[in-house]
Each structure stands twice: as structure tokens, then as C-alpha cells.
Write an enzyme that holds these catalytic residues in place. Structure first.
Site, PDB file in Angstrom:
ATOM      1  N   GLN A 179       7.946  47.497   2.908  1.00  0.00           N
ATOM      2  CA  GLN A 179       8.386  48.610   2.067  1.00  0.00           C
ATOM      3  C   GLN A 179       7.249  49.423   1.439  1.00  0.00           C
ATOM      4  OE1 GLN A 179      10.557  48.148  -1.437  1.00  0.00           O
ATOM      5  NE2 GLN A 179       9.332  46.484  -2.252  1.00  0.00           N
ATOM      6  N   ILE A 180       6.090  48.820   1.194  1.00  0.00           N
ATOM      7  CA  ILE A 180       4.966  49.637   0.696  1.00  0.00           C
ATOM      8  C   ILE A 180       4.549  50.631   1.777  1.00  0.00           C
ATOM      9  CG2 ILE A 180       2.528  49.627   0.001  1.00  0.00           C
ATOM     10  CD1 ILE A 180       3.035  47.002  -1.458  1.00  0.00           C
ATOM     11  N   ASN A 199      -1.510  40.607  -1.482  1.00  0.00           N
ATOM     12  CA  ASN A 199      -1.930  39.648  -2.523  1.00  0.00           C
ATOM     13  C   ASN A 199      -2.147  38.233  -1.996  1.00  0.00           C
ATOM     14  OD1 ASN A 199      -2.181  41.236  -4.820  1.00  0.00           O
ATOM     15  ND2 ASN A 199       0.041  41.493  -4.881  1.00  0.00           N
ATOM     16  N   GLY A 216       1.149  45.286   7.942  1.00  0.00           N
ATOM     17  CA  GLY A 216       2.404  45.119   7.196  1.00  0.00           C
ATOM     18  C   GLY A 216       3.218  46.391   7.288  1.00  0.00           C
ATOM     19  N   ALA A 217       3.096  47.059   8.454  1.00  0.00           N
ATOM     20  CA  ALA A 217       3.576  48.435   8.591  1.00  0.00           C
ATOM     21  C   ALA A 217       5.096  48.559   8.604  1.00  0.00           C
ATOM     22  CB  ALA A 217       2.978  49.062   9.853  1.00  0.00           C
ATOM     23  N   HIS A 222      -6.635  41.230  -9.636  1.00  0.00           N
ATOM     24  CA  HIS A 222      -5.325  41.881  -9.617  1.00  0.00           C
ATOM     25  C   HIS A 222      -4.269  40.795  -9.819  1.00  0.00           C
ATOM     26  CE1 HIS A 222      -2.004  44.459  -8.650  1.00  0.00           C
ATOM     27  NE2 HIS A 222      -1.653  43.679  -7.650  1.00  0.00           N
ATOM     28  N   ARG A 258      -1.148  52.347 -14.070  1.00  0.00           N
ATOM     29  CA  ARG A 258      -0.193  51.815 -15.058  1.00  0.00           C
ATOM     30  C   ARG A 258      -0.771  51.922 -16.467  1.00  0.00           C
ATOM     31  NH1 ARG A 258       1.202  46.512 -11.313  1.00  0.00           N
ATOM     32  NH2 ARG A 258       3.156  47.295 -10.402  1.00  0.00           N
ATOM     33  N   VAL A 277      -4.696  45.373   0.148  1.00  0.00           N
ATOM     34  CA  VAL A 277      -3.596  45.525  -0.806  1.00  0.00           C
ATOM     35  C   VAL A 277      -2.815  44.219  -0.933  1.00  0.00           C
ATOM     36  CG1 VAL A 277      -1.495  46.833  -1.332  1.00  0.00           C
ATOM     37  CG2 VAL A 277      -3.426  47.970  -0.186  1.00  0.00           C
TER      38      VAL A 277
END
EC number: 1.1.1.37
Length: 334
Positions: A15-16, A131, A11-12, A187, A162, A129
């Protein structure tokens, strides 16, 4: 200088990853004397964008970055990996059922698990990471039988951070003064942020969070829901999902795997539940408190669990069991 390690980010072009890649390249994750070969994987339609990311990484002129490889091919991306950070997944679109989302992601993570099995080092550390992270991680692990299942973990560190931040804000201290919060379970919005065992540093002394706050109804009510729904609150405000905070949490998670957790501290990550002492069914990818040493995690054992916690822990285990069952149906037919 040591030998370079191969680190994949999927997922490069997203935005993450855009918030994450610089930190990996500059030594914040694997240390200032660890050279890196960075492998970037995304889907074919994103290759133009990925080229731009590649150019920027080159333009950062980072001394530790020995090479950057951008590809849309799994056999190239997964070859000889030391670390795989699987950020890419099918995002949930408006009106999409969770079941459809699960089905699309089972396909992706089955394929990536098989690629890990075939091409990566057997010692590879895999961090999921994308989902639904817990079930995606379990799918990848099941599809890579030759890699120890303990090598797979999913990110609940963002939820952990968080929770720390909410306690710190409430007490007027920095997040660094809060330790040993726990995220139990999935998660998702059923996760259970638990501060029964958390400590906070006040005037140089470590105090239990419940004792420091003296506000049980907030801790059992608003605090829990704020952490559970924080991701949705960020999307509502920013019209985009958490990227900067997610990238920071990934760095924390991977750095702790690499270098271990500080003495007297534990962290939360989604790991295989086999052999836990908290009554969570085996063969679930569930977030637990862990300590890490020599790149190996262990459950934190023997924490007393009250009735309030038990109920919340069971609820999120139930959701994970249902997700797993749906995923495995798709897995056998995929």
C-alpha cells in the site's frame, strides 16, 4: 529530454508503493523533464496483484514513464539502477518478537544488498523504508561493499514531517512555515524529535519554536511522545499503517537527494554516523540533520546540544547499537 533513469521500488504491490508510484511517474520527484524506467519488485505470491498495479500505471498514460517492469527476480530488478527505494520488508505479525522480525529482515536486506553490489550502478542512491529501517539499511550497505556507504539512507522524513505538522497545528500556521526540526536516531519509538533549533514564520518574521510557543513542558513532553507514537496511532485508527503520508515523505526525501535542500534549511534522514560531531558512535545508521548539495549530504555541524537532548540522543543510539549487534549475529550466520 535527458536519458531515462532506472528507479526500483520494492514491495511494489503493497500500500505504500500504491500511494508512491504515481508521484514518481508524474515527475513530482525527479522533475518534469526526467524520463523514467520504473522497476517494480515483489515476492512471487504478489505477482498477480503487481500485474494490476502495472496495468494501472500503463493506464495513467504518463508521458515521462518510458517503461514499467514488474518482476519477482532480483537479478532483473537491481540491474543498472540509478535509484533503489526499498519499501518491502517482513511486517511484524501479532505476537512476533522484535528479534524474529529482525532476523527475517536481515535475510531480505542481505540478499538485496548483495544484488545492489552485483547488478546496480556504483552511483546508485539507496533509500530504505521497510522497517526496522535503520538496521535494514545498515544490513544492505554492509552487504554491498562496492557501493559507497554514503549512498545509503533510510527514511525518517515521515517523523520529520509529523514533527513539523504538530508544531504548525499548535501555532495555527501551515507546516510550510516551520523549518529545521530534527529527528535524531532510530525510526522507532525511541527517536528524538528536537525543535531546539527549529524556526517558525509568524507575521512574516522567523522566530525560534520555543520562543513562539512559550510552552516548554508541552515541547518536552506531549509533543515528543505524539511524534514518537504517531505511527501506532494511525494504525489504531485506520487499522492499516501510514501509506499516503509515508509515500509523501519518501518523495520529499528522494527529491531532496536529487535536487538538494533549500538554502538555510536542513532535513532529517538516517545516514551512516561516521565522523559526526554529536558523539554518536561510528558505524550506526542514525538519523541526523543534513544539508544536501550535488546529490551529496553533509551533517549540519555545530548545533548546541542541551542535557535533555543529550539523554534522548544517547538512548536511541543505545537501541540502535543493540539492534545492530543482533542483526550482525544473524548476518554472519545467514
Amino acid at each position: 529530454m535527458s536519458e531515462p533513469i532506472r528507479v526500483l521500488v520494492t514491495g511494489a504491490a503493497g500500500q505504500i508503493a500504491y500511494s508512491l508510484l504515481y508521484s514518481i511517474g508524474n515527475g513530482s520527484v525527479f522533475g518534469k523533464d526526467q524520463p523514467i524506467i520504473l522497476v517494480l519488485l515483489d515476492i512471487t505470491p504478489m505477482m498477480g496483484v503487481l500485474d494490476g498495479v502495472l496495468m494501472e500505471l500503463q493506464d495513467c498514460a504518463l508521458p515521462l514513464l518510458k517503461d514499467v517492469i514488474a518482476t519477482d527476480k532480483e537479478d532483473v530488478a537491481f540491474k543498472d539502477l540509478d535509484v533503489a527505494i526499498l519499501v518491502g520488508s517482513m511486517p511484524r505479525r501479532e505476537g512476533m518478537e522484535r528479534k524474529d522480525l529482525l532476523k527475517a529482515n536481515v535475510k531480505i536486506f542481505k540478499s538485496q544488498g548483495a544484488a545492489l553490489d552485483k547488478y546496480a550502478k556504483k552511483s546508485v542512491k539507496v533509500i530504505v523504508v521497510g522497517n526496522p529501517a535503520n538496521t535494514n539499511c545498515l544490513t544492505a550497505s554492509k552487504s554491498a561493499p562496492s557501493i559507497p556507504k554514503e549512498n545509503f539512507s533510510c527514511l525518517t522524513r515521515l517523523d520529520h514531517n509529523r514533527a513539523k505538522a504538530q508544531i504548525a497545528l499548535k501555532l495555527g500556521v501551515t507546516a510550510n512555515d516551520v523549518k529545521n526540526v530534527i529527528i535524531w536516531g532510530n525510526h522507532s519509538s525511541t527517536q528524538y524529535p528536537d525543535v531546539n533549533h527549529a524556526k517558525v514564520k509568524l507575521q512574516g518574521k522567523e522566530v525560534g519554536v520555543y520562543e513562539a510557543l512559550k510552552d516548554d513542558s508541552w515541547l518536552k513532553g506531549e509533543f515528543v511522545t505524539t511524534v514518537q507514537q504517531r505511527g501506532a496511532a494511525v494504525i489504531k485508527a485506520r487499522k492499516l499503517s501510514s501509506a499516503m503520508s509515508a509515500a509523501k515523505a519518501i518523495c520529499d526525501h528522494v527529491r531532496d537527494i536529487w535536487f538538494g535542500t533549500p538554502e538555510g534549511e536542513f532535513v532529517s534522514m538516517g545516514v551512516i554516523s561516521d565522523g559526526n560531531s554529536y558523539g554518536v558512535p561510528d558505524d550506526l545508521l542514525y538519523s541526523f540533520p543534513v544539508v544536501i548539495k550535488n546529490k551529496t549530504w553533509k551533517f549540519v555541524e555545530g548545533l548546541p546540544i542541551n542535557d535533555f537532548s543529550r539523554e534522548k540522543m544517547d538512548l536511541t543510539a543505545k537501541e540502535l547499537t543493540e539492534e545492530k549487534e543482533s542483526a550482525f549475529e544473524f548476518l554472519s550466520s545467514a
